[in-house]
Scaffold this motif. Sequence first.
Motif, PDB file in Angstrom:
ATOM      1  N   GLY A 192       0.835  -1.185   0.000  1.00 27.33           N
ATOM      2  CA  GLY A 192       0.000   0.000   0.000  1.00 27.33           C
ATOM      3  C   GLY A 192       0.874   1.241   0.000  1.00 27.33           C
ATOM      4  O   GLY A 192       1.873   1.305   0.733  1.00 27.33           O
ATOM      5  N   THR A 193       0.527   2.231  -0.828  1.00 27.44           N
ATOM      6  CA  THR A 193       1.352   3.430  -1.000  1.00 27.44           C
ATOM      7  C   THR A 193       0.475   4.665  -0.971  1.00 27.44           C
ATOM      8  O   THR A 193      -0.629   4.683  -1.534  1.00 27.44           O
ATOM      9  CB  THR A 193       2.114   3.373  -2.346  1.00 27.44           C
ATOM     10  N   ILE A 194       0.983   5.718  -0.327  1.00 27.88           N
ATOM     11  CA  ILE A 194       0.354   7.025  -0.379  1.00 27.88           C
ATOM     12  C   ILE A 194       1.459   8.069  -0.520  1.00 27.88           C
ATOM     13  O   ILE A 194       2.534   7.927   0.070  1.00 27.88           O
ATOM     14  CB  ILE A 194      -0.518   7.304   0.859  1.00 27.88           C
ATOM     15  N   GLY A 195       1.205   9.094  -1.316  1.00 31.47           N
ATOM     16  CA  GLY A 195       2.223  10.124  -1.527  1.00 31.47           C
ATOM     17  C   GLY A 195       1.651  11.338  -2.205  1.00 31.47           C
ATOM     18  O   GLY A 195       0.459  11.400  -2.536  1.00 31.47           O
ATOM     19  N   PHE A 196       2.518  12.336  -2.425  1.00 32.92           N
ATOM     20  CA  PHE A 196       2.065  13.559  -3.082  1.00 32.92           C
ATOM     21  C   PHE A 196       3.223  14.156  -3.864  1.00 32.92           C
ATOM     22  O   PHE A 196       4.400  13.897  -3.604  1.00 32.92           O
ATOM     23  CB  PHE A 196       1.536  14.583  -2.070  1.00 32.92           C
ATOM     24  N   GLN A 201       6.691  10.050  -0.378  1.00 38.42           N
ATOM     25  CA  GLN A 201       5.929   8.813  -0.520  1.00 38.42           C
ATOM     26  C   GLN A 201       6.176   7.919   0.676  1.00 38.42           C
ATOM     27  O   GLN A 201       7.309   7.777   1.153  1.00 38.42           O
ATOM     28  CB  GLN A 201       6.356   8.082  -1.806  1.00 38.42           C
ATOM     29  N   TYR A 202       5.101   7.287   1.171  1.00 40.83           N
ATOM     30  CA  TYR A 202       5.218   6.258   2.201  1.00 40.83           C
ATOM     31  C   TYR A 202       4.618   4.958   1.667  1.00 40.83           C
ATOM     32  O   TYR A 202       3.524   4.958   1.079  1.00 40.83           O
ATOM     33  CB  TYR A 202       4.491   6.642   3.482  1.00 40.83           C
ATOM     34  N   SER A 203       5.348   3.855   1.856  1.00 37.25           N
ATOM     35  CA  SER A 203       4.876   2.552   1.398  1.00 37.25           C
ATOM     36  C   SER A 203       5.055   1.518   2.498  1.00 37.25           C
ATOM     37  O   SER A 203       6.079   1.518   3.210  1.00 37.25           O
ATOM     38  CB  SER A 203       5.652   2.086   0.155  1.00 37.25           C
ATOM     39  N   TYR A 204       4.072   0.655   2.612  1.00 34.97           N
ATOM     40  CA  TYR A 204       4.163  -0.512   3.483  1.00 34.97           C
ATOM     41  C   TYR A 204       4.005  -1.743   2.597  1.00 34.97           C
ATOM     42  O   TYR A 204       3.024  -1.883   1.871  1.00 34.97           O
ATOM     43  CB  TYR A 204       3.067  -0.501   4.551  1.00 34.97           C
ATOM     44  N   VAL A 205       5.003  -2.629   2.646  1.00 40.99           N
ATOM     45  CA  VAL A 205       4.987  -3.803   1.788  1.00 40.99           C
ATOM     46  C   VAL A 205       5.252  -5.033   2.632  1.00 40.99           C
ATOM     47  O   VAL A 205       6.055  -4.997   3.580  1.00 40.99           O
ATOM     48  CB  VAL A 205       6.028  -3.679   0.653  1.00 40.99           C
ATOM     49  N   THR A 206       4.557  -6.115   2.319  1.00 41.19           N
ATOM     50  CA  THR A 206       4.735  -7.371   3.025  1.00 41.19           C
ATOM     51  C   THR A 206       4.955  -8.492   2.020  1.00 41.19           C
ATOM     52  O   THR A 206       4.351  -8.507   0.942  1.00 41.19           O
ATOM     53  CB  THR A 206       3.516  -7.692   3.919  1.00 41.19           C
ATOM     54  N   PRO A 253       6.752 -17.861   7.353  1.00 44.20           N
ATOM     55  CA  PRO A 253       7.315 -16.582   7.803  1.00 44.20           C
ATOM     56  C   PRO A 253       6.955 -15.444   6.854  1.00 44.20           C
ATOM     57  O   PRO A 253       6.592 -15.668   5.687  1.00 44.20           O
ATOM     58  CB  PRO A 253       8.815 -16.841   7.812  1.00 44.20           C
ATOM     59  N   GLU A 254       7.088 -14.229   7.371  1.00 42.90           N
ATOM     60  CA  GLU A 254       6.697 -13.048   6.589  1.00 42.90           C
ATOM     61  C   GLU A 254       7.784 -11.980   6.685  1.00 42.90           C
ATOM     62  O   GLU A 254       8.299 -11.700   7.763  1.00 42.90           O
ATOM     63  CB  GLU A 254       5.381 -12.489   7.125  1.00 42.90           C
ATOM     64  N   GLY A 255       8.118 -11.422   5.537  1.00 42.34           N
ATOM     65  CA  GLY A 255       9.004 -10.275   5.504  1.00 42.34           C
ATOM     66  C   GLY A 255       8.206  -9.012   5.252  1.00 42.34           C
ATOM     67  O   GLY A 255       7.196  -9.036   4.535  1.00 42.34           O
ATOM     68  N   LEU A 256       8.644  -7.911   5.829  1.00 40.14           N
ATOM     69  CA  LEU A 256       7.911  -6.661   5.641  1.00 40.14           C
ATOM     70  C   LEU A 256       8.876  -5.498   5.695  1.00 40.14           C
ATOM     71  O   LEU A 256      10.019  -5.623   6.127  1.00 40.14           O
ATOM     72  CB  LEU A 256       6.796  -6.494   6.667  1.00 40.14           C
ATOM     73  N   ASP A 257       8.404  -4.336   5.245  1.00 35.90           N
ATOM     74  CA  ASP A 257       9.233  -3.131   5.297  1.00 35.90           C
ATOM     75  C   ASP A 257       8.343  -1.909   5.262  1.00 35.90           C
ATOM     76  O   ASP A 257       7.275  -1.889   4.621  1.00 35.90           O
ATOM     77  CB  ASP A 257      10.200  -3.083   4.114  1.00 35.90           C
ATOM     78  N   ASN A 258       8.794  -0.875   5.983  1.00 36.74           N
ATOM     79  CA  ASN A 258       8.205   0.459   5.928  1.00 36.74           C
ATOM     80  C   ASN A 258       9.200   1.354   5.207  1.00 36.74           C
ATOM     81  O   ASN A 258      10.367   1.432   5.597  1.00 36.74           O
ATOM     82  CB  ASN A 258       7.939   1.008   7.327  1.00 36.74           C
TER      83      ASN A 258
END
Length: 626
Positions: A567-571, A588-593, A610-615
């Motif tokens: 999910g991404t939101i930005g301007f 821009q900010y993104s959260y990805v899993t 298992p799950e990998g994620l990043d902000n």
Amino acid sequence: MKPPKNVLLTGLTLAALAASSWAQTPAAPAPPPPAVTAADIQALKDALAAQQQQILALQQELHRKDQIAERAQSTAADASAKADATQAQERQQEQTVSHLENDLANLKSVNSTAANDAALKNAVFSLQDAQPTSAQDQPQTYNKQMEGPLTIHFRGINITPGGYAAAEFVRRSRAIGADVQTPFNNLTMPGASQSTVSEFFGSGRQSKITTYVDGRMKNVDLSSYVSADFLSAGVTSNSNSTNGYTLRLRQAWGQAKLASGWSFVGGQVWSLATENGTGISPDDDLGRTNDARPKTIDSSYNVGFVYARQYGIRVAKTFGDKIAFAVALENAQGTLTTHGNGDNFLLGQPGASNSYNSTATYTFNPSPDLIAKVAFDPGFGHYEVFGLYDRFTDRLFPCGEVASTTTLCGGSKTAGPNALGSFNASKNGGGVGASARWAFFDKHIVFGVKGFGGSGIGRYAAGGLSDLAINGNGTLHLLKNLEGLSTLELHTKKLDIYTYAGVEYAGRAVSFDPLQATGKTGGEVGYGARLFNNSGCYSELPPAVNTGFTPTSVTNCTADTRALIEGTIGFWYRFYTGPRGRFQFGTQYSYVTRQTWSGIAPVTAPSGAPEGLDNMVFTSFRYVLP
């Protein structure tokens, strides 16, 4: 005889006297002239006025005839001048053709001519100096959106340089050692040391240089576009001092567009599978033409975005402004994931060092990828439906994997693996996709959705998931792939706000190999098998090398990706837009899993999946050329 003579003389004398007397008699008086009245004078005036009117009418008629005669003479003179100009132009064209024929003859001999030879120089200079002689060959920009204050009009063509300079940074909560292009499928598992530290990278490498060239020849618009950035790395590239990263080709294509609606495109171009804003036509890299790409700072865009930039040759036809259809042949390439397979298959090889990356692998592609698309613009919304066909081939070695080094296989008299009986096997893949995009409130709000599904199509999305796995007998097993993206954008005069949500999915591809290389006791191979070991995905290990730059990979952690979700939101805010270009700032900010297929779970860990994620936070300041 004398008397008659006297009588005659006497008679003549008397006649003369009588005539003299008559001539001296006074004449009778003449009668008086008639009296002139006022009526007579008025009648004379009226007659004179009538005569003057007739004279004036005759003069006007004579002047009109003179004007007609002058116009006729002028028309005749213009026609004569045009005829003379046409004859002169024809003579000039004949001379130009003659010169070009001579130049062509000279150029044909260049193969054996030195670079500074006079014949070569004369041929080149003559071709450079040739001027267009037809009004149909004069410059005409078919795409006004690409023209700007920097456009150069030269010898019948328009040359428009472009691009932007970018100052960007990315901060990730979990390190993956990447610039502003995120490798979504490389997100680390919980046990990796990188998952405990963050990273920050500043970069100007996404800066772009572009050149757009176009012209017109009779009823054909000709154009070409080339763009490049610096998001590639050579073997000597690093960020220690000069950031010496290599130039990367993004696009390089040429197009011929006919007035009938047909167009032909060839070169390195955005794939036909990539969504367009309207119709079907190639897109630039600056968002000025037919652009429907995510507006992200991340140059990998967003998970679920379907795209490729690769070789392609395309034929398209538009039917008015409502319908467009296109077919493309594009470069093929396969992405592969294997676990535990034996040495019984061959899918490709490393690249040749004189043309490809020798550290990368390239599949043996039996044919190009075939893509067909139809687009609709009925007046509200833009809609696309497309299909993709791809084909994969590997070479199988039935005796490449044997039970032991003492085993005879394929009639060989020598024990152990051999290449007897080897053969090629192919499998067809492909998928179907569709997209829709709507604009509301005078295009201030844009909403769109896109989906793509099939087998062996993983590489056509931003996450770069695998296309295929290998069965135990060495045959191909295409993965089931699903890719989707939703879009919501707000556009104002100075501010753009965007948000995207995307997902990519890769299905299981499990096979049993009775001669599995690890142990020769048999086991599951392929992708995402339930018996794959994930017990070590949560355990951190110390570095095995004392360089300080070699984190140890977690062991007993297969962790095949099941789904990528972002999910991404930005301007973007534009400080200035005008003839001097555009200055803009974005965040821009993104959260990805990265979710994985479950396997053998550790005893003390919460799950076998298992799950990998990043902000991730990105910023960018750009100056865009006008």
